[in-house]
Structures are given as structure tokens and as C-alpha cells.
Design a protein around this motif. Sequence first.
Motif: not given
Lengths: 231, 527
Positions: A107, A110, A222-225
Motif C-alpha cells: 500500500x 500519492x 487521500x489517493x491510495x494505491x
Amino acid sequence: MVAHAQSMESASYQIQSDSINVGGAPGSSTTYRLEDTLGEVGTGNSDSASYQLRAGYQQMNEVYLALSAAADVSMAPSLGGIVGGTANGQTAATATTDSLAGYELSIRSSSSPALQKGTDTIADFSPGGTPALTFSVSAGTAAFGYSPEGADIVQRFLDNGGTCDAVGGSDTTDACWDGLSTSPVVVARRTSANHPTGTQTVVKFRTGVGANANVPEGTYTATTTLTLVAL
Amino acid sequence: MSVRSILCSLTAVLMSLMPLCAGAQGGSQFIVGQSIYNIDTTAPSVPTGLSATGISLSAISLSWNPSTDAVGVTGYEVFREGSFIATTSGTNYTDTGRASSTTYMYTVRAFDAAFNFSAQSATTSGTTLSPSPAADEDSDEDGNRPPSRFPPPRITVLTVTPGETEATIRFTTDQPTRATVSWGIREPGDLGSARLVVFQRTHETKITNLAPGTRYFLTITVENERGKTFTLLGQTFTTKPAPDTQDPFMPGYLTATAREASINLAWSNPNVSDFAAVRLVRSTRFYPRDPAEGEVVYDGQAEAFADTRVDTGVTYYYALFARDFAGNYSAGVIAQATVPRPGTIPVTPQDPFEDMPLATMTPPSVEKITLRDFEFVQHGLVLTLTDGAVPVEAEHTLTVRIAYDRVPEVLKTIAVTMQHPERTGETFTFILKVSRDKKWYEATIAPLQTGGRYQVGITVLDYKNQKYARLQGAVVAQIAALAGSSDGGFISYLLNQHWRRVLFVLLALVLIILLWYRRVQHAERRS
């Protein structure tokens, strides 16, 4: 039959196996397209408890690897930026692979801090070297953290009731919190195939706003990948 | 070439449920959203299920379903016949001291900790128990009262839904009735009435042409098909107030004083009934022009705040806005301070814009701006600029404004600095805000209270915070009760302090006594 075949690659793609099709014939329907090749004799998959065999022309190097889409998270409830409070949310993704060596799920965010609204930010939860067993913020601060849960969670997020990163620890609900980072952090790992059922990993998020934190109002995102890698 | 081979590799950059190749990876991106609010402006939900049951000759028991609220419901207000009777934190209440055999109408409304009130619930009636049977037209010869075959009608539920200029009246009766609805301001019927001529159990009528925020009396008379009537008296409803779009006036005299590890801010709140709170915001770049700009450091009703989240050597620009209960914000009062580095002395500039550089290019329209382009308004009247000064009344609010189209669109800031006439060094600086109709840059100042001559400086800055123009003038504040003399404000200035008024009265008395004494002496000489 293979003649003049070679692997090719460019900056945007790579052809891992190649052949010239001289004896096969393309076939298609409304739901699939098939392009077979000549000379595939005695092929097929053979599985046992201890091994998996992929025999046949162009069977090499290919594994099944899939990650279901994680839904967006809407933290609840809305928090008072002046009075403070705690909000929670979670999302889930299922990783599936037939790779005998398994997979790794990591995880990352960005941005740093992850949770932002224009120039206003809420700090990433920062427990130190290892995740904190419980999530807490002091009166004058606000923080945003996460805690993964699932059957394949790595030791870093397992606890013994007192601390996290515990050898032989348990995946206790709502325990072992960490802050997001722009560098990937492995949250789940498996050393065997789990195709076709897959394994779900739930990522829980928590925002804590202290009573004197005075966080400006607005919607923070929150942009999360989540990234899945075959081992 | 195998199509699957190509797809296999291309999926390395795709996401979700795609078979991939060894060594490749897949990802899933998502958004986490967190909402932060700083003011609870959400009213609780309207209480439902209100029931009223007579439990004795003089008591009616009320109960209702709980309301919900974003933060939490603090309590409920109970109304009888439209008048407030009690507050309770629970969802039931017993109304005692009522007359027997009497029907009363009830409503409740919920409120939260920020005193946001829900609308009132639907009206429900309850009747106290009867002491004993009484003879009436349905009684037998002995006065006994068997259950009546033809009872008079009753209104069982009444709901009034007021708008700003109208109200919808809905009520039900226990048998088919026709009805007359009367309303008025001094008494029911003085403004009008409506006849609902169809016999039915459910009635609805809409009253129009009402005034916003006004209390009306209401009477409903229902009549059944046998001619028996029932009149519901003592009902009132209040129309919704017109939306408050008037900005409050600004807080007074914001000061920012740098200490070793904090900046202490102080101000005075506007003394008006609809004052809700002040919001203090800061920035390290420039004065926030809007309460949503910069970082909120305080929101509440105090008149001082110590900002401890400060770094040494950094200049913090503060703006303070007053907010009313409708959520309108005033223009901002500004101040700045810098926590000194160790060994240095804090310096607070009197003119917050003295460090701002001059603009290299000034638009011709700005070059032509003079003090006469600014209007000083009291009681809706534009005051006349005389000899560079504007006479104003010290006890009333003062609006400073300039026409929006008088300055370029790209203009960033028009700031006004006023210097206290007595306390030298005490200045008061505020930034004009664009009015809702975009006709003015304007700000409304709280009553100055102290009479005297206030030096006024007006600074016009461009979007780079460079000074376009700097204008000088004055405001001469007079105490209205003593104003009107032709002294240019001098005498009224002398009289604007209490002890000065006492001295003036004493001198006047001495003068009168001397005149009286001379007259007596003169009379004695003549006699």
C-alpha cells in the motif's frame, strides 16, 4: 512449428513469447477470440498437492494474478475540526494468483501527508518504527492511519496483545496502526497459490482529531494505491 | 504471434481482475475522503410520533420519537397552544395543572448543543379526563349520560406548516365536517377566514399574503352534518423569518502581540443580538481576505486567544471575522506579529502595509482614486466629506465603501486603517469585502463610541500585494445627542467623556447662580 521467432520490447510493452503462426487458424465468437498455433502436442496442466505443471507450447512464465478493485472510502462521521473526534472507514481487495511462490500486496499514498485539502493537511499517523497497537492522538494534533486485516497479513501488522510486529502474533481486530507513506509498504504476503478462491485483505482507515487541534474545515482526500506483485 | 502473449504483458499497467504474467504487477487505486466541519449548523430532525393522552382530570402525558442530529440532540422544547411550556432532555413530558374535560394542542421541537432548533412537530391534541357525567342533549331523563350516538365533532390532529409568506393548515376530524379557518394578527379573523364547505374528515387550506417572521392567531370551527360544532381556540403560528443576508459588523481593535513562544491576540466582539462567534484565521503569506482562506486558529465567542503554534522569525498575518447566527461573515479586521528570534526585540508595525512595496505600474483608473470615491454611510445616508474629514455619529455603525466598478477587477485588497483619537498608537485596520450584489467593496464598523478625530488611511493593493495607492483623511466622530453645533466637533469632543459632561453642567450652574445673584442685587438697589 516455430520459425524466426524472437522476444520484442519497447518502452511501453514487452512481448514475452513469440512465434510465427503457420499451421493454426484464428477463430472468434462474440465473447472470445482464439489464436492457436501449430504443433501443440501432449500439452495440459497437471496439479498435485506438491506441484503444479504447466506443460505445452507457450506455457512458460505465465501465472494468473488478479486484484479486485478496492472501493473508495468515505470516513464517518464528519469530524469537528475544533471539538475533535475519531472517524473510521475501510475498503477491501481480493488478491488471487496461481503462482506457486505466491504474492505480495503493498500500500502507498500519492502524497505526503496522505490526507490533504489544498494546502491544509492532516498528518500521517506516526507511531515510530513499528505499528502502534492502538490508534491515539494528543489533544493538539490530528492524524490519519491505517490497519490491514486478513489471512495473509504480514508479521509487521500482527500483535501479541501488547505489541505489533510479533513473531507468531495474531491479526487482532482494530490493532496495529501505521501511517501511509509514498513508499510502498507490504501489508500482505503469501508463499503459495490461492487460485481460484483468492484472499481478501481489508484495509481499515482512521482519522483522529484532538480537542485542541483546530483543523480547518473542508473535505480532505487521500489517493491510495494497492499494488499486487506475483512472487 | 500469440495475442495472449501481448495482452499478458500489457496488463502490467492495467488494474483489477486481469490475468498477468510472472514478475508483472497489478494495482487498485482508491480515494479516502474525510470531512471536517467547524460549526454545527445542522438542526436536529423534527420529532415524530407525538402523542398526548389525558391521564387525570388535570394532566396530559406526552411522548414522541427521538430526533437525530449530526452531533447529538441536547433536548426538546414542549409547546402548548403554540406557547412554550417546558424543556426536557427526554422524549416524554407530563403537562399538569390543566382544566378537566379540556382539549389542548401540543407540539415539540428538538435542539442540539449549538442551539440549532428543528421545526416543530405535527400538532397533536390531548384531552384531560372528565370529573363526572353531566346532562346534555344526549342524556336521559335522569341526567345519566350513555355513550352518545351523535357526539359533537372533534379535531384530532392539526398541523400548521408555515413558510415565509404563507402557511398550510391541515387538520383531521373524527367525523365528516365542514370548517371555517380564521386568522389574524391581533385576534383570529381580523385578517381573513376561509370556509371549507365539503363534509370530510381531512381538511387542508393555504393562507397566503402573510408577513415573514410574524405571529398569527388561528381559530378553526368544524361542524358536522347534524349541525353540532366544535371550535378550536388559542392556536398560533409564526411564519418563517426572511433570510438574514445582512453581514454583521466587524469585531473591534484586533491586536497581535508577540511573546517568546506565542502570539497573543485580543479584540472586542460586536455587541449585537445576532452575534454568533468570531473566526480567527492566519497565513504566513498575507492577510486572509475571507474566513475560508488561510488556517483557522480560533472559532468561538472569546475576546482573546494565544496562538502557541508559531515559529520564531516567521511573520503571521491574522484576520478576524464576526459571524451571525445565519452564517453571514463580516469584513475582516487584521493584525500581524512576528515571534522574535532570541536576542531580538519584537516590533509591531503601526501600519500593517508599511513593508509592502510600491507597484511599478499603476492603472490610470486607480491613480485617479481620491478619498471622495469612498462613501461613508450611516442610517442609509451618504455622509459628506468636508475639508478631508467625514462627520459621523459615534454611537452608530458606520459603513465604508467604494463602488466595485471604480477599481480594476484584478484588484486584491482595499484596506482601511483608523487611528484612535485619544490612545495614540492604537490603530484599527480592516479589509473591505465585495458585497453580495458585487456593487461595492465595503465594511461595516461597530459604533466608534469615543468621539474625536480619527485619522484614516486607505491602502489599495494589487494582486501581488504591491501598493497602488495610499489615501489620507479623517473621520470626526460626534456624540449624537450633543452634535449639531457649528464647532466642527470641538465642543462635542470635549463633552464626550462623562467627567467632562459633569464639569460642563457645574460651570453652567455657577453661571446661572451668578446671573441670579446679580439680578437680586440689582433689584435691591432699585428698591
